[in-house]
Structure formats: C-alpha cells, structure tokens
Design an enzyme around this catalytic site. Structure first.
Site, mmCIF file in Angstrom:
data_model
loop_
_atom_site.group_PDB
_atom_site.id
_atom_site.type_symbol
_atom_site.label_atom_id
_atom_site.label_comp_id
_atom_site.label_asym_id
_atom_site.label_seq_id
_atom_site.Cartn_x
_atom_site.Cartn_y
_atom_site.Cartn_z
ATOM 1 N N HIS A 1 -15.575 1.955 7.490
ATOM 2 C CA HIS A 1 -15.312 0.628 6.919
ATOM 3 C C HIS A 1 -16.577 -0.225 6.996
ATOM 4 O O HIS A 1 -17.346 -0.117 7.966
ATOM 5 C CB HIS A 1 -14.210 -0.083 7.714
ATOM 6 C CG HIS A 1 -12.876 0.586 7.618
ATOM 7 N ND1 HIS A 1 -11.948 0.278 6.651
ATOM 8 C CD2 HIS A 1 -12.334 1.597 8.358
ATOM 9 C CE1 HIS A 1 -10.891 1.044 6.813
ATOM 10 N NE2 HIS A 1 -11.091 1.858 7.822
ATOM 11 N N GLN B 1 -2.069 6.595 -1.689
ATOM 12 C CA GLN B 1 -2.336 7.788 -0.896
ATOM 13 C C GLN B 1 -1.158 8.756 -0.974
ATOM 14 O O GLN B 1 -0.002 8.324 -1.103
ATOM 15 C CB GLN B 1 -2.594 7.441 0.588
ATOM 16 C CG GLN B 1 -4.015 6.979 0.879
ATOM 17 C CD GLN B 1 -4.229 5.498 0.595
ATOM 18 O OE1 GLN B 1 -3.323 4.685 0.812
ATOM 19 N NE2 GLN B 1 -5.412 5.151 0.126
ATOM 20 N N ASN C 1 0.916 -1.172 0.000
ATOM 21 C CA ASN C 1 0.000 0.000 0.000
ATOM 22 C C ASN C 1 0.941 1.204 0.000
ATOM 23 O O ASN C 1 1.680 1.389 0.978
ATOM 24 C CB ASN C 1 -0.859 -0.070 1.244
ATOM 25 C CG ASN C 1 -1.814 1.093 1.434
ATOM 26 O OD1 ASN C 1 -2.157 1.398 2.569
ATOM 27 N ND2 ASN C 1 -2.248 1.746 0.376
ATOM 28 N N CYS D 1 -4.464 -2.666 3.713
ATOM 29 C CA CYS D 1 -5.140 -1.505 4.310
ATOM 30 C C CYS D 1 -5.016 -1.657 5.822
ATOM 31 O O CYS D 1 -5.561 -2.620 6.395
ATOM 32 C CB CYS D 1 -6.608 -1.463 3.886
ATOM 33 S SG CYS D 1 -7.521 -0.060 4.555
ATOM 34 N N GLY D 2 -4.283 -0.727 6.452
ATOM 35 C CA GLY D 2 -4.043 -0.856 7.891
ATOM 36 C C GLY D 2 -5.293 -0.590 8.708
ATOM 37 O O GLY D 2 -5.662 -1.383 9.586
ATOM 38 N N CYS E 1 -5.076 6.511 8.014
ATOM 39 C CA CYS E 1 -4.392 5.618 7.067
ATOM 40 C C CYS E 1 -3.375 4.824 7.887
ATOM 41 O O CYS E 1 -2.313 5.359 8.245
ATOM 42 C CB CYS E 1 -3.707 6.390 5.946
ATOM 43 S SG CYS E 1 -2.893 5.282 4.754
ATOM 44 N N GLY E 2 -3.716 3.583 8.180
ATOM 45 C CA GLY E 2 -2.883 2.791 9.087
ATOM 46 C C GLY E 2 -1.502 2.523 8.528
ATOM 47 O O GLY E 2 -0.488 2.759 9.200
ATOM 48 N N ASN F 1 -11.862 6.435 9.956
ATOM 49 C CA ASN F 1 -12.444 6.430 8.611
ATOM 50 C C ASN F 1 -13.454 5.284 8.544
ATOM 51 O O ASN F 1 -13.401 4.365 9.329
ATOM 52 C CB ASN F 1 -11.338 6.300 7.546
ATOM 53 C CG ASN F 1 -10.458 5.070 7.762
ATOM 54 O OD1 ASN F 1 -10.570 4.365 8.768
ATOM 55 N ND2 ASN F 1 -9.589 4.783 6.803
ATOM 56 N N GLY G 1 -8.239 -0.760 7.618
ATOM 57 C CA GLY G 1 -9.181 -1.823 7.255
ATOM 58 C C GLY G 1 -8.902 -3.111 8.005
ATOM 59 O O GLY G 1 -9.828 -3.854 8.370
ATOM 60 N N ASN H 1 -6.391 10.515 -0.661
ATOM 61 C CA ASN H 1 -6.471 9.336 -1.528
ATOM 62 C C ASN H 1 -6.049 9.693 -2.951
ATOM 63 O O ASN H 1 -5.995 10.861 -3.329
ATOM 64 C CB ASN H 1 -7.912 8.813 -1.541
ATOM 65 C CG ASN H 1 -8.268 8.101 -0.254
ATOM 66 O OD1 ASN H 1 -7.568 7.199 0.191
ATOM 67 N ND2 ASN H 1 -9.365 8.525 0.369
ATOM 68 N N GLU I 1 -10.460 0.034 -1.352
ATOM 69 C CA GLU I 1 -10.378 1.247 -0.548
ATOM 70 C C GLU I 1 -11.173 2.410 -1.148
ATOM 71 O O GLU I 1 -11.151 2.635 -2.370
ATOM 72 C CB GLU I 1 -8.918 1.704 -0.411
ATOM 73 C CG GLU I 1 -8.114 0.900 0.571
ATOM 74 C CD GLU I 1 -6.861 1.620 0.994
ATOM 75 O OE1 GLU I 1 -6.874 2.866 1.049
ATOM 76 O OE2 GLU I 1 -5.856 0.946 1.261
ATOM 77 N N ASN J 1 -14.667 2.321 3.020
ATOM 78 C CA ASN J 1 -13.670 1.317 2.637
ATOM 79 C C ASN J 1 -14.323 -0.045 2.822
ATOM 80 O O ASN J 1 -15.031 -0.259 3.826
ATOM 81 C CB ASN J 1 -12.430 1.443 3.534
ATOM 82 C CG ASN J 1 -11.777 2.807 3.405
ATOM 83 O OD1 ASN J 1 -11.086 3.087 2.446
ATOM 84 N ND2 ASN J 1 -12.040 3.680 4.380
HETATM 85 N N1 LIG Z 1 -8.808 4.912 1.618
HETATM 86 C C1 LIG Z 1 -8.873 5.297 3.032
HETATM 87 C C2 LIG Z 1 -7.568 5.995 3.472
HETATM 88 C C3 LIG Z 1 -6.343 5.069 3.401
HETATM 89 C C4 LIG Z 1 -6.475 3.867 4.291
HETATM 90 C C5 LIG Z 1 -5.449 2.739 4.086
HETATM 91 N N2 LIG Z 1 -4.468 2.919 3.062
HETATM 92 C C6 LIG Z 1 -4.838 2.303 5.417
HETATM 93 O O1 LIG Z 1 -3.711 1.775 5.412
HETATM 94 O O2 LIG Z 1 -5.526 2.465 6.449
HETATM 95 C C7 LIG Z 1 -10.090 6.208 3.273
HETATM 96 O O3 LIG Z 1 -10.503 6.916 2.346
HETATM 97 O O4 LIG Z 1 -10.585 6.220 4.407
#
Ligand SMILES: N[C@H](CCC[C@H](N)C(=O)O)C(=O)O
Length: 283
Positions: A159, A46, A13, A217-218, A75-76, A157, A220, A66, A208, A190
């Site tokens: 999910h 991102q 990612n 996705c962290g 964004c983890g 964010n 996520g 994004n 995502e 997400n």
């Molecule tokens: N697309 C996500 C942000 C990046 C999350 C992802 N890359 C992670 O590692 O958490 C959103 O719009 O909430």
C-alpha cells in the site's frame, strides 16, 4: 461442471466466494476475469476460493484473486466475510484461516460486525516491496502530480498512503493507475488517499491494485491507520470513513492491526459450465 457461489461484500467491496474445500478449483486468470466481469459474469472486485488445509485448528486457506486475475495475499473486507461464513458454519464465535500472508483470526464484535486480527504491519522497504532502499515514512521517488510523498505499508499486500487536504477532490481514475503501476512498486501497489479529520477519524478513498476504484478496502484501511500513526496524525485507534461506510482500525501496542466492520451476504448462485471454463469461451 458448474459451481455454487456466494455473493458477499464488505461495505460494497464485493466478492464471489466459492467453497472448494471438497472439490478443488484453481481458475485461470481468464476464468477469474470472466466471473468478475460486471456485464457478462457475476461481477466482483475480488474472487475468493476457500481451499482445504490440514493445519490443525485452521478452517480453510483463503485464495484471493483480483478482478484482473492477479493473486493477492491479503484482503481485509473478504477476510471479515470469510470469517463470518466459517463461524456460521461451525457455530463458534471465532475462526482461523490462512492466506498467503499468514494466519488470520476472526471473532464476532458488537452489532453483527466482525473483527479480524490482520497481524503486524511490515514497514521495511524490502517488505513492501519497494524497488530500492527507501524511507517508507516518505517515499520521495513516488511524487507525482502535486501529491506529496506517501507512506508505504505492507499488510500482507503493498500500500501507498497519500495524505491530502481533500480526499473528495482526488481524480482517482486519473492518478490511481499511475501510482498503482509506478516503477517504485515492483509488485504494483494499492493506493490510498487519506484526509485526517480528527485524531480518531480519517476519510479515505482507494484505488486498488488489480481492481481499480472500490467502495472500501480493509487492508488499505489498516495501512492508512498505520501510516497516520507513524506520521503522528491520529491515535492508534480510529474510524476510517470510506465511500461504502466506516471501518474501525486499531494498531495495538503489541503490534497487531485489528479491523472491525460489517459483512453482508447478498445472494447465492451457480456459475454456468461456460463461465467456469471461460478460457474456452474467450478463445
Ligand atoms: N487489491 C488488493 C487485494 C484486495 C484488498 C481489498 N479488497 C481489502 O479489502 O483489503 C491487492 O491486490 O493487494
């Protein structure tokens, strides 16, 4: 005016990271899209800008955009990368930085991995947010295409976590955008598809918000673990096995979600003046 950047990733990612703490930088959506473009730009899921903050003990504000230009509050994977970067710069074994969702703390873990305390999950329908009062443990309004109602979790964010029998079989490109843009999610969402392998292992694939299919996705993964625990499917600590590798997630008894995983610095570079002022180029 050009800008130096770092290209980093967490399990594939990937991110363009710019330290704007001395020279402020607020790119337009068009500039972000141009930089994120995998053919004519640097390419990333991102775009991360470190901004100056005067809060004592806080090293930076992390602005998350994004690839489509939209802003996210969590964004983890990028949080682990930024935590590592800040620790490398300070020589300390910890770093604190703020996002729009709150204060994050990163620490070094074993084997070069980084742990970020992603804070408490938000589980109420209004905090996700959802369009109407709903039981977030089973969001019935989102059923589509034979997928059973998901669990909704906010990790800063939104999910939606769908539990499935076979994560590999999910047609992500087909169903991802349908769920991402479902009217039940006023801020989009997400979308995670999770296959529980054991009480301590989940295979998960992700679509995502604002980026599409990513390798990992962290936030996520955090949402997936919280959803699994709420459904009684796993222990409070489990490995999330993603396309790009494995993250270890723990939802502690005192309601913190700890995410541990690797970080990588791929290369550094300089954005051209044209790319930095992409809006002009795209006009
Ligand atoms: N697309 C996500 C942000 C990046 C999350 C992802 N890359 C992670 O590692 O958490 C959103 O719009 O909430």
């Amino acid at each position: 005016m050009t800008r130096e950047f770092l290209k980093m990733h967490g399990l594939g990612n990937d991110f363009v990271v710019i330290d704007a703490r001395t020279e402020p930088y607020r790119p337009s959506d068009a500039e972000v899209r141009a930089i994120a473009d995998r053919r004519t730009g640097v390419g990333c899921d991102q775009f991360i800008v470190l901004e100056k903050t005067d809060a004592p003990g806080v090293d930076a504000f992390m602005r998350i955009r994004n690839a489509d230009g939209s802003e996210a509050a969590a964004c983890g994977n990028a949080s682990r990368c930024v935590g590592w970067l800040l620790m490398e710069q300070s020589g300390r074994d910890g770093a604190s930085f703020r996002t729009a969702a709150g204060l994050l703390h990163a620490t070094r873990a074993e084997n070069g991995r980084i742990t970020v305390d992603m804070g408490a999950p938000r589980l109420d329908w209004a905090a996700i947010p959802l369009a109407s009062p709903t039981d977030t443990l089973r969001v019935e309004t989102v059923e589509h295409g034979g997928f059973a109602a998901p669990v909704a979790v906010n990790m800063g964010n939104p999910h939606a976590v769908f539990f499935v029998d076979d994560a590999e079989a999910v047609p992500l490109d087909e169903v991802g955008p349908v769920f991402e843009n479902h009217p039940a999610f006023p801020e989009r969402a997400n979308i995670e598809f999770a296959q529980v392998l054991s009480p301590t292992a989940i295979r998960m694939r992700v679509w995502e918000r604002g980026a599409g299919v990513t390798q990992a996705c962290g936030s996520g993964s955090c949402a997936t673990l919280v959803a699994a625990v709420r459904r009684g499917l796993t222990d409070r600590k489990a490995d999330i096995i993603l396309d790009g590798g494995t993250l270890t997630i723990e939802w502690t008894e005192d309601d913190r979600v700890l995410m541990t995983g690797p970080v990588a610095l791929a290369f550094s570079g300089r954005l051209s003046a044209e790319l930095v002022s992409a809006e002009l180029v795209s006009e």
